[in-house]
Design an enzyme around this catalytic site. Structure first.
Site, short mmCIF file in Angstrom:
data_model
loop_
_atom_site.label_atom_id
_atom_site.label_comp_id
_atom_site.label_asym_id
_atom_site.label_seq_id
_atom_site.Cartn_x
_atom_site.Cartn_y
_atom_site.Cartn_z
N GLU A 130 0.85 -1.20 0.00
CA GLU A 130 0.00 0.00 0.00
C GLU A 130 0.88 1.24 0.00
O GLU A 130 2.04 1.16 0.41
CB GLU A 130 -0.87 0.01 1.26
CG GLU A 130 -0.03 0.17 2.51
CD GLU A 130 -0.77 -0.19 3.80
OE1 GLU A 130 -1.60 0.61 4.22
OE2 GLU A 130 -0.49 -1.25 4.37
N LYS A 132 2.83 4.56 1.01
CA LYS A 132 3.30 5.15 2.26
C LYS A 132 2.98 6.63 2.21
O LYS A 132 3.53 7.38 1.39
CB LYS A 132 4.80 4.93 2.41
CG LYS A 132 5.36 5.47 3.70
CD LYS A 132 6.79 4.97 3.90
CE LYS A 132 7.32 5.26 5.29
NZ LYS A 132 7.31 6.67 5.65
N ASP A 134 2.77 10.50 3.10
CA ASP A 134 3.70 11.45 3.71
C ASP A 134 2.92 12.47 4.52
O ASP A 134 2.68 13.59 4.08
CB ASP A 134 4.52 12.13 2.61
CG ASP A 134 5.74 12.84 3.17
OD1 ASP A 134 5.99 12.70 4.39
OD2 ASP A 134 6.41 13.53 2.40
N TYR A 242 -4.52 2.56 8.48
CA TYR A 242 -3.72 1.46 7.95
C TYR A 242 -3.16 0.52 9.01
O TYR A 242 -2.42 -0.42 8.70
CB TYR A 242 -2.58 1.98 7.06
CG TYR A 242 -1.67 3.01 7.73
CD1 TYR A 242 -0.90 2.67 8.83
CD2 TYR A 242 -1.58 4.31 7.23
CE1 TYR A 242 -0.07 3.59 9.44
CE2 TYR A 242 -0.75 5.24 7.83
CZ TYR A 242 0.01 4.88 8.94
OH TYR A 242 0.82 5.80 9.54
N LYS A 330 11.13 2.70 -0.08
CA LYS A 330 11.12 4.14 -0.37
C LYS A 330 11.32 4.40 -1.86
O LYS A 330 12.02 3.66 -2.54
CB LYS A 330 12.23 4.84 0.41
CG LYS A 330 12.17 4.63 1.91
CD LYS A 330 10.94 5.22 2.55
CE LYS A 330 11.09 6.70 2.82
NZ LYS A 330 11.89 7.02 3.99
N CYS A 424 42.68 18.83 14.73
CA CYS A 424 41.27 19.11 14.98
C CYS A 424 41.00 20.60 14.83
O CYS A 424 41.67 21.42 15.47
CB CYS A 424 40.90 18.64 16.37
SG CYS A 424 39.26 19.18 16.87
N CYS A 427 40.12 22.00 18.53
CA CYS A 427 41.03 22.06 19.67
C CYS A 427 42.49 21.95 19.27
O CYS A 427 43.37 22.08 20.12
CB CYS A 427 40.69 20.97 20.69
SG CYS A 427 41.15 19.31 20.15
N CYS A 448 39.63 13.33 16.09
CA CYS A 448 40.37 14.21 16.98
C CYS A 448 40.81 13.39 18.18
O CYS A 448 40.03 12.62 18.74
CB CYS A 448 39.44 15.34 17.41
SG CYS A 448 39.96 16.16 18.90
N CYS A 454 38.61 18.26 24.16
CA CYS A 454 38.19 18.95 22.95
C CYS A 454 36.82 19.59 23.18
O CYS A 454 35.84 18.90 23.45
CB CYS A 454 38.13 17.99 21.76
SG CYS A 454 37.44 18.78 20.29
S1 IVH Z 1 2.48 1.00 9.05
C1 IVH Z 1 3.91 -1.07 12.78
N1 IVH Z 1 1.54 1.96 6.80
O1 IVH Z 1 5.47 5.69 8.05
C2 IVH Z 1 3.74 -0.39 11.48
N2 IVH Z 1 2.95 3.36 8.11
O2 IVH Z 1 8.23 5.00 8.61
C3 IVH Z 1 3.23 0.99 11.59
N3 IVH Z 1 3.26 5.61 7.20
O3 IVH Z 1 5.29 6.13 11.49
C4 IVH Z 1 3.29 1.79 10.38
N4 IVH Z 1 2.00 5.35 5.43
O4 IVH Z 1 3.66 7.46 10.03
C5 IVH Z 1 2.30 2.19 7.88
N5 IVH Z 1 0.60 2.72 4.83
C6 IVH Z 1 1.35 2.94 5.89
C7 IVH Z 1 1.99 4.18 6.11
C8 IVH Z 1 2.78 4.35 7.23
C9 IVH Z 1 2.77 6.19 6.11
C10 IVH Z 1 4.19 6.25 8.14
C11 IVH Z 1 3.81 6.15 9.59
C12 IVH Z 1 5.00 5.54 10.28
C13 IVH Z 1 6.08 5.77 9.29
C14 IVH Z 1 7.15 4.72 9.42
#
Ligand code: IVH
Length: 822
Positions: A130, A132, A134, A242, A330, A424, A427, A448, A454
């Site tokens: 699914e 991710k 932002d 989610y 990512k 350094c 220092c 250093c 330092c």
């Molecule tokens: S699952 C235990 N699903 O990504 C798993 N996270 O890098 C909990 N996020 O803190 C996260 N879309 O804020 C999950 N489809 C998605 C997501 C998602 C965005 C964010 C979430 C999490 C962060 C982790």
């Protein structure tokens, strides 16, 4: 209000009066931008503009040192969170995700999960994929179907209570009207702002003469964290569910099933969620989502994969702060080209010298970048980076931007190669590249050697000490540390706890008085009861009781006091020992409970520390543990065999039963028989003691971390600093997680033997460790329990001989808190 002079004179042309006026104005403006940035999520200027302000401010101070007050460092502003939100502890921590960047990383994730679960290679395994989102993650708590709480992620353990705000968001159901809704349910997901909404919000901000948001994420965060929930209600925020936290029951046995139930109950869920059965299926979906990214209408930064079966999720559990059953794939980082204007060298907490590229500001993925890391001197040489070059810069998520390489065709004739300093910059001590015995070569990082003397290291250590995941002293950010350090009030962690409130206020008063004096054109500091409003404003109050200007100092003192009993793991992490991160600190805190017990064991481990010679021997390829044992025994016994080895090493080694390959690599590594024999005698004389072996056997305590830990505590100065600190703070044992507290096996030593049928070895080991036990590989008198499966042989026999209790895998599973996984 911006007070920057329209056409700034070069700093060299300013006279003292002009300089002090501009200095004061800049100080106020920088403070204002700090507040906008840190407290209101609403920066008005780009990083580059902010840096320019700072640079000019510093240039003025450099020319007129009399103006140098710790000025931009008002104790009032900084990274302190917006006031007004209560902290709440999450019933179930809000975790983060490990990252994958390449197809191979994703394949490895699927393989790892398969291995951990003991499934046959290539067996179908359902995994969801699914987008991710932002935005910012949120936990929504429903009791008897009613939305009763909302909390931000915070540090994962504790977040901010934003209940009133989430109740005002249109897309979030206020109640769940479903017969199958559990009594207690925490729905988790992401709050975000669509591109369209973002444009509308910024247009409204502009019309009202208010600051614009830099991106949809900031806009969403700023809109949610409003003290007045009515403001949140007017902002077009959206939500995707989610995940979940505490739940008295779940509506399904799969990730997908639960998300579908959420959708039935009225929660928005992401339509691009699918179930795949192989890495190839996940990657195909990743590409599909990547192609749609630009037209989705909201920001996403990758694709999240989750094992679908919840029972399997439970078996997989967690490592450190992320689940083993999920990963974030990512999207590639964003890149841009710009000019490298200069290279500075920064000194870190452990003395590492890091070259930092100063860049002509450039926008990379919506963010202005003016600094990037060049990693180390070898990287600079390898990429042949020269000052004046056009470079490619990459920014990925929250990580520090980095210089990828140069564009050779664009190199100007006057481009300058960079000479890396060998002293350094802070220092003046020698900066060296240590020989790394394990790697068999020198470190890439130059360090250093100033150690505790330092100032740069001391400063960075202090900043780490107070930081969020360490001692978490709010209100004591980097700037405040700089000021206290410059004033000589804090030079070691213990000093923080000895701070005298009056001294801090006096320092603050001095700072303000100087500022006011400069503003008033050099006239002395009025003492605050001048009567006229203007005067009162320009002249600081003396730090009397409850003077509003000094409340922040009072608050800071309260926070410091509230941190006198830190959890042991945070305390250890806060010490900033090289290579001792959060997971290692936690493992040590769990195992040893108190600082006293840990120090005692550390001392024993130091006494029984294996010599470098043993490490060298271990590093020789082709010489396994059995051969090693033979050699050490031979060296310990001395006599003729050792003599032969000294004179005719090849013959001596063969006589000791080593094969040709081992003989060859030993001779290649040690040269002649004389040297080899000496090394073996040395290694045999310094074999690891019991305490060292125990520590080396802890999960999450790797060999490098253990070395660094023992080095740290062998050092008189660091030892003294810790002891000094311990006169001020009392670390407390970890509140063991519920599972470990109820665990009948906490502190026990367990051996698994034979074939396990319902779990893999690594799973068994992970579960046992999570419950506070230690897993050993051989049975001895100190073994508390043996779990034996079919085919168990000598270990089982040994256990029976020694009278160690033996149970079956079934009994083991049934005895776990919560019983066997279903
Ligand atoms: S699952 C235990 N699903 O990504 C798993 N996270 O890098 C909990 N996020 O803190 C996260 N879309 O804020 C999950 N489809 C998605 C997501 C998602 C965005 C964010 C979430 C999490 C962060 C982790």
């Amino acid at each position: 209000m911006a007070t920057r002079p329209a056409a700034a004179k070069p700093v060299e042309e300013l006279d003292l009066v002009e300089a002090s006026e501009e200095h004061a104005a800049l100080g106020a403006e920088i403070a204002r931008h700090d507040a906008l940035y840190y407290q209101q999520d609403a920066p008005e200027i780009s990083d580059a503009e902010y840096d320019a302000l700072r640079r000019r401010y510093e240039a003025i101070e450099a020319r007129f040192p009399s103006l140098r007050t710790p000025d931009s460092l008002s104790l009032k502003v900084g990274a302190a969170p917006a006031a007004g939100f209560r902290k709440v502890r999450h019933a179930v921590p809000m975790l983060s995700l490990a990252n994958a960047f390449t197809d191979a990383d994703v394949e490895e994730f699927v393989a790892r999960v398969t291995r951990f679960l003991g499934l046959p290679d290539g067996a179908p395994l359902e995994i969801t994929a699914e987008p991710k989102i932002d935005g910012l993650s949120i936990s929504l708590r429903y009791e008897n179907g009613v939305l009763v709480g909302g909390a931000t992620r915070g540090d994962g353990e504790e977040g901010e209570d934003v209940t009133a705000n989430v109740q005002a968001i249109a897309g979030i159901p206020r109640r769940i009207d479903a017969p199958d809704a559990p009594e207690v349910l925490e729905v988790r997901g992401e709050i975000y702002m669509s591109h369209e909404a973002f444009a509308a919000v910024n247009a409204a901000q502009q019309a009202a003469g208010k600051p614009l948001f830099a991106n949809p994420r900031n806009a969403a965060a700023g809109s949610l964290r409003q003290k007045d929930a009515a403001v949140t209600a007017r902002r077009p925020l959206a939500f995707f569910a989610y995940a979940w936290g505490e739940a008295s029951a779940l509506p399904a046995g799969t990730q997908m099933g639960v998300i579908e139930a959420f959708a039935r109950w009225g929660f928005p869920t992401n339509p691009l969620t699918i179930v795949a059965r192989s890495a190839a299926g996940l990657l195909a979906h990743y590409r599909r989502i990547g192609e749609m990214r630009a037209t989705l209408g909201y920001d996403i930064d990758g694709v999240v994969y989750k094992v679908n079966d919840i029972a399997l999720q439970r078996r997989l559990g967690f490592v450190a702060r992320s689940p083993r059953w999920a990963i974030a794939h990512k999207f590639p980082a964003e890149r841009a080209f710009t000019i490298l204007e200069d290279i500075d060298v920064q000194v870190g907490r452990t003395g590492a010298l890091t070259p930092v590229a100063r860049l002509k500001p450039v926008t990379v993925g919506g963010v202005v970048v003016s600094n990037a890391t060049l990693h180390n001197e070898e990287e600079i040489a390898r990429k042949d980076v020269r000052i004046g070059d056009t470079v490619e810069v990459q920014r990925a998520g929250d990580v520090i931007p980095q210089v990828l390489g140069v564009v050779p065709e664009k190199r100007p004739p006057d481009a300058r190669p960079f000479v890396f300093p060998v002293t350094c910059p802070a220092c003046g001590a020698h900066a060296v590249r240590e020989f790394n015995p394990r790697a068999g070569r020198e470190d890439v990082v130059r360090r250093c050697t100033g150690g505790l003397t330092c100032p740069a290291q001391a400063r960075e250590r202090l900043k780490h000490f107070v930081s969020r995941n360490a001692m978490d002293i709010e209100g004591l950010g980097e700037k405040q540390i700089d000021m206290l350090f410059d004033e000589g009030l804090v030079t070691s962690p213990a000093d923080i706890f000895r701070l005298d409130v009056e001294a801090v206020k006096a320092a603050e008063f001095r700072r303000r008085r100087e500022l006011a004096a400069k503003r008033a054109g050099g006239e002395g500091g009025a003492d605050g009861d001048g009567g006229l409003a203007e005067t009162a404003e320009a002249a600081p109050q003396r730090p009397g009781r409850g003077a509003p200007e000094y409340r922040s100092v009072d608050r800071l003192m309260e926070t410091i006091d509230s941190r006198r009993e830190p959890p042991l793991d945070r305390f250890l992490f806060a010490l900033g020992i090289r290579h001792v991160g959060e997971a290692t600190s936690r493992a040590l805190a769990r195992r040893y409970g108190t600082m006293e017990a840990l120090l005692k064991r550390v001392d024993e481990a130091i006494a029984g520390r294996p010599g470098v010679a043993l490490h060298r021997l271990e590093a020789v390829a082709g010489v396994g543990p059995t051969s090693r044992r033979k050699l050490l025994q031979l060296a310990a016994e001395g006599g003729l065999a050792l003599e032969t080895l000294r004179r005719a090493p090849a013959a001596g080694l063969k006589a000791a039963g080593l094969n040709r390959k081992a003989v060859e690599s030993l001779l290649a590594a040690f040269g002649d028989g004389e040297t080899l024999a000496a090394a073996l005698v040395e290694a045999a004389a310094h074999q690891p003691g019991e305490a060292w072996l125990e520590m080396a056997g802890l999960q999450d305590v790797g060999p490098v971390a253990l070395d660094a830990l023992l080095d740290f505590f062998s050092e008189e100065h660091s030892r003294a600093a810790v002891e000094d600190l311990l006169t001020q703070v009392r670390p407390r044992p970890l509140e063991a997680p519920a599972t470990a507290a109820e665990s009948p096996i906490a502190g026990k030593t367990i051996v698994f033997t034979g074939t396990l049928e319902r779990m893999t070895r690594s799973e068994a080991k992970a579960t046992a460790t999570r419950l506070g036990a230690r897993v050993a590989s051989s049975v001895s008198r100190s073994t508390d329990l043996v779990v034996a499966g079919p085919g168990a042989g000598s270990k089982l026999a040994e256990a029976q001989k020694l009278g160690v209790p033996v149970i079956s895998e079934e009994e083991w599973l049934a005895g776990l808190p919560g019983g066997a996984p279903d």
